[in-house]
Design a protein around this motif. Sequence first.
Motif, mmCIF file in Angstrom:
data_model
loop_
_atom_site.group_PDB
_atom_site.id
_atom_site.type_symbol
_atom_site.label_atom_id
_atom_site.label_comp_id
_atom_site.label_asym_id
_atom_site.label_seq_id
_atom_site.Cartn_x
_atom_site.Cartn_y
_atom_site.Cartn_z
ATOM 1 N N LYS A 144 1.615 6.708 -6.760
ATOM 2 C CA LYS A 144 0.928 7.619 -7.326
ATOM 3 C C LYS A 144 1.110 8.794 -7.131
ATOM 4 O O LYS A 144 1.385 9.538 -7.938
ATOM 5 N N ARG A 145 1.888 8.851 -5.916
ATOM 6 C CA ARG A 145 2.472 10.466 -6.062
ATOM 7 C C ARG A 145 3.591 10.586 -6.954
ATOM 8 O O ARG A 145 3.957 12.007 -7.562
ATOM 9 N N GLY A 146 4.269 10.361 -7.462
ATOM 10 C CA GLY A 146 5.185 10.254 -8.512
ATOM 11 C C GLY A 146 4.646 10.219 -9.696
ATOM 12 O O GLY A 146 5.185 11.340 -10.367
ATOM 13 N N GLU A 147 3.881 9.508 -9.922
ATOM 14 C CA GLU A 147 2.483 9.529 -11.072
ATOM 15 C C GLU A 147 2.781 11.466 -11.453
ATOM 16 O O GLU A 147 2.179 12.276 -12.245
ATOM 17 N N ALA A 148 1.901 11.247 -10.133
ATOM 18 C CA ALA A 148 0.996 13.004 -10.215
ATOM 19 C C ALA A 148 2.440 13.619 -10.490
ATOM 20 O O ALA A 148 2.009 14.822 -11.073
ATOM 21 N N LYS A 149 3.641 14.161 -9.768
ATOM 22 C CA LYS A 149 4.108 14.612 -9.753
ATOM 23 C C LYS A 149 4.885 14.782 -11.371
ATOM 24 O O LYS A 149 5.019 15.989 -12.083
ATOM 25 N N GLY A 150 5.497 13.636 -12.134
ATOM 26 C CA GLY A 150 5.573 12.990 -12.766
ATOM 27 C C GLY A 150 4.748 14.406 -13.921
ATOM 28 O O GLY A 150 5.223 15.137 -15.493
ATOM 29 N N GLU A 151 3.173 13.820 -14.256
ATOM 30 C CA GLU A 151 1.922 13.912 -14.863
ATOM 31 C C GLU A 151 2.518 15.828 -14.650
ATOM 32 O O GLU A 151 2.302 16.518 -15.811
ATOM 33 N N HIS A 209 0.737 -1.276 0.074
ATOM 34 C CA HIS A 209 0.223 -0.020 0.029
ATOM 35 C C HIS A 209 0.794 1.069 0.092
ATOM 36 O O HIS A 209 0.782 2.107 -1.122
ATOM 37 N N ALA A 210 1.851 1.170 0.604
ATOM 38 C CA ALA A 210 3.342 2.717 1.003
ATOM 39 C C ALA A 210 3.380 2.720 -0.283
ATOM 40 O O ALA A 210 4.057 4.063 -1.228
ATOM 41 N N LEU A 211 4.045 1.530 -1.183
ATOM 42 C CA LEU A 211 4.249 1.430 -2.710
ATOM 43 C C LEU A 211 3.687 1.649 -3.679
ATOM 44 O O LEU A 211 3.455 3.086 -4.126
#
Length: 81
Positions: free
Chosen positions: A20-27, A13-15
């Motif tokens: 998801k946070r990394g994807e949002a930052k990348g987006e 879950h943490a991963l």
Amino acid sequence: DTATTEIYTLSLHALFRSEKRGEAKGEIRGKKIGEKIGIKKGEKRFASLTAALMDSERLEDLGRAVSDETFRDSLYREFAL
């Protein structure tokens, strides 16, 4: 055992949240880069239109193109820009 399974599940879950946070930052980063590219293309397009109008001695049309988007679009089509 149950404790190991719980730790594994929590780790997954943490991963997942981290990904998801990394994807949002990348987006967000991708959108900013895309905006910069779009602005540069728009500047080059308008510079080309400006040069074409100046070469054609159509300075009044250039003045109008600055504030009239519909007219500017018709000039882009006229000069195939």
